[in-house]
Design a protein around this motif. Structure first.
Motif, PDB file in Angstrom:
ATOM      1  N   LEU A   1      -3.408 -12.512  -0.338  1.00 19.29           N
ATOM      2  CA  LEU A   1      -2.976 -11.148  -0.655  1.00 19.29           C
ATOM      3  C   LEU A   1      -2.876 -10.455   0.703  1.00 19.29           C
ATOM      4  O   LEU A   1      -3.880 -10.278   1.393  1.00 19.29           O
ATOM      5  CB  LEU A   1      -3.982 -10.452  -1.577  1.00 19.29           C
ATOM      6  CG  LEU A   1      -3.642  -9.023  -2.011  1.00 19.29           C
ATOM      7  CD1 LEU A   1      -2.265  -8.931  -2.650  1.00 19.29           C
ATOM      8  CD2 LEU A   1      -4.699  -8.486  -2.974  1.00 19.29           C
ATOM      9  N   ILE A   2      -1.649 -10.102   1.062  1.00 18.77           N
ATOM     10  CA  ILE A   2      -1.359  -9.721   2.436  1.00 18.77           C
ATOM     11  C   ILE A   2      -1.053  -8.236   2.516  1.00 18.77           C
ATOM     12  O   ILE A   2      -0.145  -7.766   1.816  1.00 18.77           O
ATOM     13  CB  ILE A   2      -0.103 -10.480   2.963  1.00 18.77           C
ATOM     14  CG1 ILE A   2      -0.042 -11.929   2.438  1.00 18.77           C
ATOM     15  CG2 ILE A   2      -0.019 -10.424   4.473  1.00 18.77           C
ATOM     16  CD1 ILE A   2      -1.131 -12.813   2.872  1.00 18.77           C
ATOM     17  N   GLY A   3      -1.761  -7.509   3.357  1.00 17.73           N
ATOM     18  CA  GLY A   3      -1.487  -6.091   3.554  1.00 17.73           C
ATOM     19  C   GLY A   3      -0.544  -5.900   4.735  1.00 17.73           C
ATOM     20  O   GLY A   3       0.670  -6.037   4.619  1.00 17.73           O
TER      21      GLY A   3
ATOM     22  N   LYS B   1       0.848  -1.208   0.000  1.00 15.89           N
ATOM     23  CA  LYS B   1       0.000   0.000   0.000  1.00 15.89           C
ATOM     24  C   LYS B   1       0.883   1.258   0.000  1.00 15.89           C
ATOM     25  O   LYS B   1       1.970   1.241  -0.582  1.00 15.89           O
ATOM     26  CB  LYS B   1      -0.974  -0.047   1.177  1.00 15.89           C
ATOM     27  CG  LYS B   1      -1.773  -1.363   1.182  1.00 15.89           C
ATOM     28  CD  LYS B   1      -2.949  -1.377   2.093  1.00 15.89           C
ATOM     29  CE  LYS B   1      -3.664  -2.718   1.995  1.00 15.89           C
ATOM     30  NZ  LYS B   1      -4.845  -2.811   2.826  1.00 15.89           N
TER      31      LYS B   1
ATOM     32  N   GLU C   1     -11.407 -10.407  -1.126  1.00 16.45           N
ATOM     33  CA  GLU C   1     -11.029  -9.579   0.009  1.00 16.45           C
ATOM     34  C   GLU C   1     -12.278  -8.940   0.611  1.00 16.45           C
ATOM     35  O   GLU C   1     -12.703  -7.871   0.161  1.00 16.45           O
ATOM     36  CB  GLU C   1     -10.075  -8.476  -0.442  1.00 16.45           C
ATOM     37  CG  GLU C   1      -8.789  -8.994  -1.041  1.00 16.45           C
ATOM     38  CD  GLU C   1      -7.636  -8.037  -0.785  1.00 16.45           C
ATOM     39  OE1 GLU C   1      -6.645  -8.484  -0.218  1.00 16.45           O
ATOM     40  OE2 GLU C   1      -7.754  -6.853  -1.117  1.00 16.45           O
TER      41      GLU C   1
ATOM     42  N   GLY D   1      -7.521  -4.684   7.012  1.00 13.86           N
ATOM     43  CA  GLY D   1      -6.904  -3.744   7.943  1.00 13.86           C
ATOM     44  C   GLY D   1      -7.675  -3.584   9.242  1.00 13.86           C
ATOM     45  O   GLY D   1      -7.380  -2.684  10.030  1.00 13.86           O
TER      46      GLY D   1
ATOM     47  N   HIS E   1      -8.568  -3.117  -6.196  1.00 13.13           N
ATOM     48  CA  HIS E   1      -8.523  -3.238  -4.735  1.00 13.13           C
ATOM     49  C   HIS E   1      -9.644  -2.382  -4.130  1.00 13.13           C
ATOM     50  O   HIS E   1      -9.951  -1.312  -4.652  1.00 13.13           O
ATOM     51  CB  HIS E   1      -7.151  -2.777  -4.222  1.00 13.13           C
ATOM     52  CG  HIS E   1      -6.966  -3.089  -2.768  1.00 13.13           C
ATOM     53  ND1 HIS E   1      -7.495  -2.316  -1.777  1.00 13.13           N
ATOM     54  CD2 HIS E   1      -6.348  -4.122  -2.152  1.00 13.13           C
ATOM     55  CE1 HIS E   1      -7.198  -2.854  -0.599  1.00 13.13           C
ATOM     56  NE2 HIS E   1      -6.499  -3.960  -0.806  1.00 13.13           N
TER      57      HIS E   1
ATOM     58  N   GLU F   1      -9.707  -0.431  -1.745  1.00 10.84           N
ATOM     59  CA  GLU F   1      -9.325   0.959  -1.438  1.00 10.84           C
ATOM     60  C   GLU F   1      -9.334   1.813  -2.705  1.00 10.84           C
ATOM     61  O   GLU F   1      -9.663   2.991  -2.658  1.00 10.84           O
ATOM     62  CB  GLU F   1      -7.949   0.974  -0.741  1.00 10.84           C
ATOM     63  CG  GLU F   1      -8.070   0.458   0.686  1.00 10.84           C
ATOM     64  CD  GLU F   1      -6.823  -0.231   1.220  1.00 10.84           C
ATOM     65  OE1 GLU F   1      -5.742  -0.088   0.635  1.00 10.84           O
ATOM     66  OE2 GLU F   1      -6.955  -0.948   2.241  1.00 10.84           O
TER      67      GLU F   1
ATOM     68  N   GLY G   1      -7.381 -10.090   3.699  1.00 13.87           N
ATOM     69  CA  GLY G   1      -8.154  -9.462   4.778  1.00 13.87           C
ATOM     70  C   GLY G   1      -7.629  -9.955   6.109  1.00 13.87           C
ATOM     71  O   GLY G   1      -8.047 -10.997   6.604  1.00 13.87           O
ATOM     72  N   SER G   2      -6.618  -9.213   6.630  1.00 14.95           N
ATOM     73  CA  SER G   2      -6.018  -9.556   7.930  1.00 14.95           C
ATOM     74  C   SER G   2      -5.487 -10.975   7.978  1.00 14.95           C
ATOM     75  O   SER G   2      -5.570 -11.640   9.014  1.00 14.95           O
ATOM     76  CB  SER G   2      -7.022  -9.297   9.070  1.00 14.95           C
ATOM     77  OG  SER G   2      -7.410  -7.938   9.087  1.00 14.95           O
TER      78      SER G   2
HETATM   79  P1  PGA Z   1      -4.677  -6.463   5.339  1.00 19.86           P
HETATM   80  O1  PGA Z   1      -4.863  -5.943   3.843  1.00 19.86           O
HETATM   81  O2  PGA Z   1      -3.909  -7.750   5.258  1.00 19.86           O
HETATM   82  O3  PGA Z   1      -3.914  -5.354   6.031  1.00 19.86           O
HETATM   83  O4  PGA Z   1      -6.045  -6.653   5.912  1.00 19.86           O
HETATM   84  C1  PGA Z   1      -5.126  -6.846   2.786  1.00 19.86           C
HETATM   85  C2  PGA Z   1      -5.274  -6.084   1.510  1.00 19.86           C
HETATM   86  O5  PGA Z   1      -5.834  -4.981   1.514  1.00 19.86           O
HETATM   87  O6  PGA Z   1      -4.830  -6.553   0.435  1.00 19.86           O
END
Ligand code: PGA
Length: 251
Positions: free
Chosen positions: A230-232, A8, A166, A172, A94, A96, A210-211
């Protein structure tokens, strides 16, 4: 299995290089698991230098792109530019981007065509909001996102696609879909992909996002239709990201 880190809007160039080096070191041999990191645009070149200068198979990805080839689109970056800086992947749609930058399913569809024509693998994000889930509409929301994003994308290109489920309420927030909720939606997405692409739909990677973190990665990825993550947040810590890759290796 594919594990991709979405950094991000975090890390300046120096921090991105440090994080990329730490990820290379911590992940080591990723075996059959595909691994990618998606830093901000300004760090793509420097992170590419780190990755290509190592023995690691970690690939580079971007977080978005413009759907046109070139032209008067101030501030934007094209798919071919991403290829030229070393990208193999691009995250598209995404939540966001949808929430803060007005991205639509139609826009995602346009971008998918351009990404595929340049040889980039799009990671196409879909997912419902909390109110949509509470209203019992999560499947219809995801169905229209998948169908509109992939409209007219030909079967010949389908094996290059990656889809990420997601749930917006889990991004997040520290909330994670239960393994059952994830598998249920992934199986539903699988059905949509098979309807459109026959057996190729069975081979398209469907990532969960998602977390996802070391503590829950294994139980999520053990589900039949969860093909990675998919890892944030957890991708910003090399040991956590590496632990998720390790979990993917063990599935
Ligand atoms: P997160 O984000 O792991 O911080 O929840 C995932 C993403 O938005 O791809």
């Amino acid at each position: 299995m594919l594990v991709a880190g979405n950094w991000k809007m975090n890390t300046d160039i120096k921090a991105a290089v440090e994080l990329a080096s730490a990820v290379v070191e911590a992940v080591g041999d990723s075996g059959k698991v595909g691994v990618a990191v998606c830093p901000p645009y300004i760090s793509l070149s420097s992170v590419n230098d780190v990755l290509s200068g190592s023995k690691s198979k970690i690939k580079l990805g971007a977080q978005t792109m413009h759907h046109q080839e070139k032209g008067a689109f101030t501030g934007e970056v094209s798919a071919s530019m991403l290829v030229s800086v070393g990208c193999s992947y691009v995250i598209l749609g995404h939540s966001e981007r949808r929430q803060y930058f007005g991205e639509t399913d139609q826009g995602v569809n346009n971008k998918i065509f351009m990404a595929l024509s340049c040889g980039l693998t799009p990671i196409v994000c879909v997912g419902e909001t909390l109110s949509e889930r509470e209203g019992g509409n999560e499947q219809s929301v995801v169905e229209s996102q998948v169908q509109e994003a992939l409209q007219d994308v030909e079967i010949e290109k389908a094996s290059q696609l990656v889809v990420a489920y997601e749930p917006v309420w889990a991004i997040g927030t520290g909330l994670t879909a239960t393994p059952e909720q994830a598998q249920e939606m992934h199986a539903f997405i699988r059905t949509l992909l098979v309807e459109q692409y026959d057996n190729i739909g069975n081979k398209i990677h469907i990532l969960y996002g998602g977390s996802m973190k070391p503590a829950n990665a294994l139980e999520l990825m053990q589900n039949k239709d969860v093909d990675g993550g998919l890892i944030g947040g957890a991708s910003l810590k090399a040991p956590d990201f590496a632990a998720i890759v390790e979990a993917a290796k063990s599935v």
